[in-house]
Design a protein around this motif. Structure first.
Motif, PDB file in Angstrom:
ATOM      1  N   CYS A  72      55.371 -60.221 -17.661  1.00 28.31           N
ATOM      2  CA  CYS A  72      56.465 -59.857 -18.574  1.00 28.31           C
ATOM      3  C   CYS A  72      57.380 -61.051 -18.839  1.00 28.31           C
ATOM      4  CB  CYS A  72      57.288 -58.709 -17.998  1.00 28.31           C
ATOM      5  SG  CYS A  72      56.473 -57.115 -18.062  1.00 28.31           S
ATOM      6  N   ILE A  73      57.665 -61.823 -17.807  1.00 26.67           N
ATOM      7  CA  ILE A  73      58.533 -62.988 -17.988  1.00 26.67           C
ATOM      8  C   ILE A  73      57.863 -64.030 -18.876  1.00 26.67           C
ATOM      9  CG2 ILE A  73      59.532 -64.981 -16.805  1.00 26.67           C
ATOM     10  CD1 ILE A  73      60.314 -63.120 -14.541  1.00 26.67           C
ATOM     11  N   VAL A  74      56.593 -64.295 -18.653  1.00 31.82           N
ATOM     12  CA  VAL A  74      55.891 -65.309 -19.452  1.00 31.82           C
ATOM     13  C   VAL A  74      55.801 -64.867 -20.909  1.00 31.82           C
ATOM     14  CG1 VAL A  74      53.649 -66.406 -19.812  1.00 31.82           C
ATOM     15  CG2 VAL A  74      54.618 -66.303 -17.527  1.00 31.82           C
ATOM     16  N   LEU A  75      55.379 -63.644 -21.146  1.00 34.81           N
ATOM     17  CA  LEU A  75      55.264 -63.171 -22.520  1.00 34.81           C
ATOM     18  C   LEU A  75      56.638 -63.085 -23.201  1.00 34.81           C
ATOM     19  CD1 LEU A  75      52.529 -60.419 -22.209  1.00 34.81           C
ATOM     20  CD2 LEU A  75      52.299 -62.733 -23.096  1.00 34.81           C
ATOM     21  N   GLY A  76      57.633 -62.655 -22.476  1.00 35.64           N
ATOM     22  CA  GLY A  76      58.980 -62.610 -23.033  1.00 35.64           C
ATOM     23  C   GLY A  76      59.511 -63.995 -23.366  1.00 35.64           C
ATOM     24  N   SER A  77      59.210 -64.969 -22.516  1.00 31.15           N
ATOM     25  CA  SER A  77      59.662 -66.338 -22.759  1.00 31.15           C
ATOM     26  C   SER A  77      58.984 -66.934 -23.988  1.00 31.15           C
ATOM     27  CB  SER A  77      59.377 -67.212 -21.536  1.00 31.15           C
ATOM     28  OG  SER A  77      60.069 -66.726 -20.421  1.00 31.15           O
ATOM     29  N   ILE A  78      57.689 -66.713 -24.108  1.00 32.67           N
ATOM     30  CA  ILE A  78      56.970 -67.222 -25.279  1.00 32.67           C
ATOM     31  C   ILE A  78      57.497 -66.550 -26.547  1.00 32.67           C
ATOM     32  CG2 ILE A  78      54.712 -67.302 -26.404  1.00 32.67           C
ATOM     33  CD1 ILE A  78      53.514 -67.563 -23.564  1.00 32.67           C
ATOM     34  N   SER A  79      57.717 -65.259 -26.479  1.00 32.10           N
ATOM     35  CA  SER A  79      58.242 -64.529 -27.623  1.00 32.10           C
ATOM     36  C   SER A  79      59.668 -64.968 -27.949  1.00 32.10           C
ATOM     37  CB  SER A  79      58.200 -63.033 -27.335  1.00 32.10           C
ATOM     38  OG  SER A  79      58.694 -62.310 -28.415  1.00 32.10           O
ATOM     39  N   LEU A  80      60.463 -65.248 -26.924  1.00 30.93           N
ATOM     40  CA  LEU A  80      61.822 -65.723 -27.130  1.00 30.93           C
ATOM     41  C   LEU A  80      61.819 -67.053 -27.869  1.00 30.93           C
ATOM     42  CD1 LEU A  80      64.876 -65.311 -26.501  1.00 30.93           C
ATOM     43  CD2 LEU A  80      64.490 -66.641 -24.436  1.00 30.93           C
ATOM     44  N   ILE A 110      63.524 -67.659 -31.512  1.00 33.88           N
ATOM     45  CA  ILE A 110      64.541 -68.687 -31.738  1.00 33.88           C
ATOM     46  C   ILE A 110      64.106 -69.616 -32.862  1.00 33.88           C
ATOM     47  CG2 ILE A 110      65.651 -70.712 -30.718  1.00 33.88           C
ATOM     48  CD1 ILE A 110      65.714 -69.162 -28.066  1.00 33.88           C
ATOM     49  N   LEU A 111      62.855 -70.030 -32.843  1.00 34.62           N
ATOM     50  CA  LEU A 111      62.358 -70.925 -33.884  1.00 34.62           C
ATOM     51  C   LEU A 111      62.265 -70.215 -35.231  1.00 34.62           C
ATOM     52  CD1 LEU A 111      59.565 -72.853 -31.955  1.00 34.62           C
ATOM     53  CD2 LEU A 111      61.836 -73.671 -32.580  1.00 34.62           C
ATOM     54  N   GLY A 112      61.945 -68.935 -35.229  1.00 35.42           N
ATOM     55  CA  GLY A 112      61.800 -68.181 -36.464  1.00 35.42           C
ATOM     56  C   GLY A 112      63.104 -67.623 -37.009  1.00 35.42           C
ATOM     57  N   GLY A 113      64.127 -67.594 -36.186  1.00 40.10           N
ATOM     58  CA  GLY A 113      65.421 -67.108 -36.639  1.00 40.10           C
ATOM     59  C   GLY A 113      65.557 -65.598 -36.632  1.00 40.10           C
TER      60      GLY A 113
END
Length: 62
Positions: free
Chosen positions: A8-16, A20-23
């Protein structure tokens, strides 16, 4: 439970990072990071309480 927390942390971090990059809104990924942290904490506290119980049982044998 610990492995699920790390996932969950890894997938959440990648999604975060993507949010952030997508706005877009970051609340979804932050939720999954928080769930991962909670799962890891629960797994660690469960192991710790089991160890304390085992130690207590060993100390109270007659």
């Amino acid at each position: 439970m610990k492995k699920a927390g790390y996932v969950c942390i890894v997938l959440g971090s990648i999604s975060l990072l993507g949010c952030i990059l997508g706005g877009t809104s970051v609340f979804g990924p932050l939720f999954w990071i928080a769930v991962g942290i909670a799962l890891i904490h629960k797994a660690k506290s469960k192991v710790k309480s089991a160890e304390e119980l085992k130690e207590w049982e060993n100390n109270n044998k007659i």
